[in-house]
Design a protein around this motif. Structure first.
Motif, PDB file in Angstrom:
ATOM      1  N   PRO A  74       0.802  -1.230   0.000  1.00  0.00           N
ATOM      2  CA  PRO A  74       0.000   0.000   0.000  1.00  0.00           C
ATOM      3  C   PRO A  74       0.832   1.277   0.000  1.00  0.00           C
ATOM      4  N   HIS A  75       2.098   1.178   0.424  1.00  0.00           N
ATOM      5  CA  HIS A  75       2.928   2.379   0.505  1.00  0.00           C
ATOM      6  C   HIS A  75       3.770   2.590  -0.744  1.00  0.00           C
ATOM      7  N   GLU A  76       3.792   1.611  -1.626  1.00  0.00           N
ATOM      8  CA  GLU A  76       4.555   1.749  -2.852  1.00  0.00           C
ATOM      9  C   GLU A  76       3.675   2.298  -3.961  1.00  0.00           C
ATOM     10  N   ARG A  77       4.249   3.171  -4.729  1.00  0.00           N
ATOM     11  CA  ARG A  77       3.534   3.729  -5.876  1.00  0.00           C
ATOM     12  C   ARG A  77       4.003   3.001  -7.121  1.00  0.00           C
ATOM     13  N   ALA A  78       3.078   2.409  -7.811  1.00  0.00           N
ATOM     14  CA  ALA A  78       3.419   1.695  -9.042  1.00  0.00           C
ATOM     15  C   ALA A  78       3.429   2.673 -10.208  1.00  0.00           C
ATOM     16  N   ARG A  79       4.435   2.568 -11.026  1.00  0.00           N
ATOM     17  CA  ARG A  79       4.500   3.389 -12.227  1.00  0.00           C
ATOM     18  C   ARG A  79       3.750   2.636 -13.326  1.00  0.00           C
ATOM     19  N   SER A  80       2.876   3.321 -14.012  1.00  0.00           N
ATOM     20  CA  SER A  80       2.094   2.662 -15.062  1.00  0.00           C
ATOM     21  C   SER A  80       2.270   3.397 -16.382  1.00  0.00           C
ATOM     22  N   PHE A  81       1.933   2.673 -17.463  1.00  0.00           N
ATOM     23  CA  PHE A  81       2.090   3.211 -18.806  1.00  0.00           C
ATOM     24  C   PHE A  81       0.780   3.027 -19.574  1.00  0.00           C
ATOM     25  N   ASN A  82       0.401   4.041 -20.304  1.00  0.00           N
ATOM     26  CA  ASN A  82      -0.801   3.998 -21.138  1.00  0.00           C
ATOM     27  C   ASN A  82      -0.401   3.633 -22.563  1.00  0.00           C
ATOM     28  N   HIS A  83      -1.059   2.591 -23.085  1.00  0.00           N
ATOM     29  CA  HIS A  83      -0.817   2.166 -24.458  1.00  0.00           C
ATOM     30  C   HIS A  83      -2.110   2.376 -25.244  1.00  0.00           C
ATOM     31  N   PRO A  84      -2.152   3.357 -26.142  1.00  0.00           N
ATOM     32  CA  PRO A  84      -3.390   3.627 -26.887  1.00  0.00           C
ATOM     33  C   PRO A  84      -3.845   2.415 -27.693  1.00  0.00           C
ATOM     34  N   LEU A  85      -5.129   2.110 -27.581  1.00  0.00           N
ATOM     35  CA  LEU A  85      -5.729   1.028 -28.364  1.00  0.00           C
ATOM     36  C   LEU A  85      -6.570   1.569 -29.509  1.00  0.00           C
ATOM     37  N   GLY A  86      -7.130   2.753 -29.327  1.00  0.00           N
ATOM     38  CA  GLY A  86      -7.959   3.334 -30.376  1.00  0.00           C
ATOM     39  C   GLY A  86      -8.982   4.290 -29.801  1.00  0.00           C
ATOM     40  N   ASP A  87      -9.825   4.791 -30.653  1.00  0.00           N
ATOM     41  CA  ASP A  87     -10.894   5.687 -30.214  1.00  0.00           C
ATOM     42  C   ASP A  87     -12.147   5.410 -31.027  1.00  0.00           C
ATOM     43  N   THR A  88     -13.247   5.914 -30.533  1.00  0.00           N
ATOM     44  CA  THR A  88     -14.531   5.717 -31.195  1.00  0.00           C
ATOM     45  C   THR A  88     -15.452   6.874 -30.866  1.00  0.00           C
ATOM     46  N   GLY A  89     -16.410   7.094 -31.728  1.00  0.00           N
ATOM     47  CA  GLY A  89     -17.416   8.107 -31.475  1.00  0.00           C
ATOM     48  C   GLY A  89     -18.488   7.589 -30.529  1.00  0.00           C
ATOM     49  N   ILE A  90     -19.440   8.461 -30.245  1.00  0.00           N
ATOM     50  CA  ILE A  90     -20.574   8.098 -29.391  1.00  0.00           C
ATOM     51  C   ILE A  90     -21.838   8.226 -30.214  1.00  0.00           C
TER      52      ILE A  90
END
Length: 150
Positions: A1-17
């Motif tokens: 709980p005291h450690e901060r995990a570093r994360s990475f965002n990998h784009p998959l795509g986008d879409t309209g609504i």
């Protein structure tokens, strides 16, 4: 709980609504879309979602005030209420054909210039896990990619 995990965002795509509804509702509100949404019965996702924030901004920019019938956190439940005719409801445009088939609804209209973005969040800069690599590859070839190409 005291450690901060570093994360990475990998784009998959986008879409309209897209906005959908039962045949009767769709026919009524398709005419004059998007102005017809003013006062229309609308089912919305919970306020803490990207889709909701995008929809709220889009409606505000156009001065539209639909009648919000329900705010539903579960997207499957939102679609079930839409299928039952409780109101119009938003869906990701990339899966629109499947939503129309499964829930027996029709397209009312699409929100101009609105895009939802999808990411794989990992602890590694490079995608290495075979399942995550397969998901990313499928996203490049699946509905999100097909929508970008059209």
């Amino acid at each position: 709980p005291h450690e901060r995990a570093r994360s990475f965002n990998h784009p998959l795509g986008d879409t309209g609504i897209a906005i959908c509804g039962r045949t009767e509702l769709a026919a009524r509100y398709r005419r004059r879309f998007p102005q017809s949404l003013d006062g229309a019965p609308l089912l919305l996702p919970a306020g803490n979602t990207e889709m909701r924030r995008l929809i709220d901004r889009w409606l505000d920019e156009r001065g539209l005030a639909p009648r919000i019938v329900a705010e539903i956190a579960d997207s499957a439940l939102l679609k079930e209420f839409g299928h039952a005719g409780a109101g119009l409801f938003p869906v990701c445009a990339a899966v629109l054909p499947e939503i129309k088939r499964q829930y027996e609804v029709e397209l009312v209209g699409q929100l101009d210039d609105v895009k939802m973005h999808f990411y794989a969040i990992t602890l590694h800069r490079k995608l290495t896990h075979p399942a995550v690599v397969a998901i990313a590859q499928a996203a490049k070839e699946g509905p999100l990619a097909r929508e970008r190409a059209s």
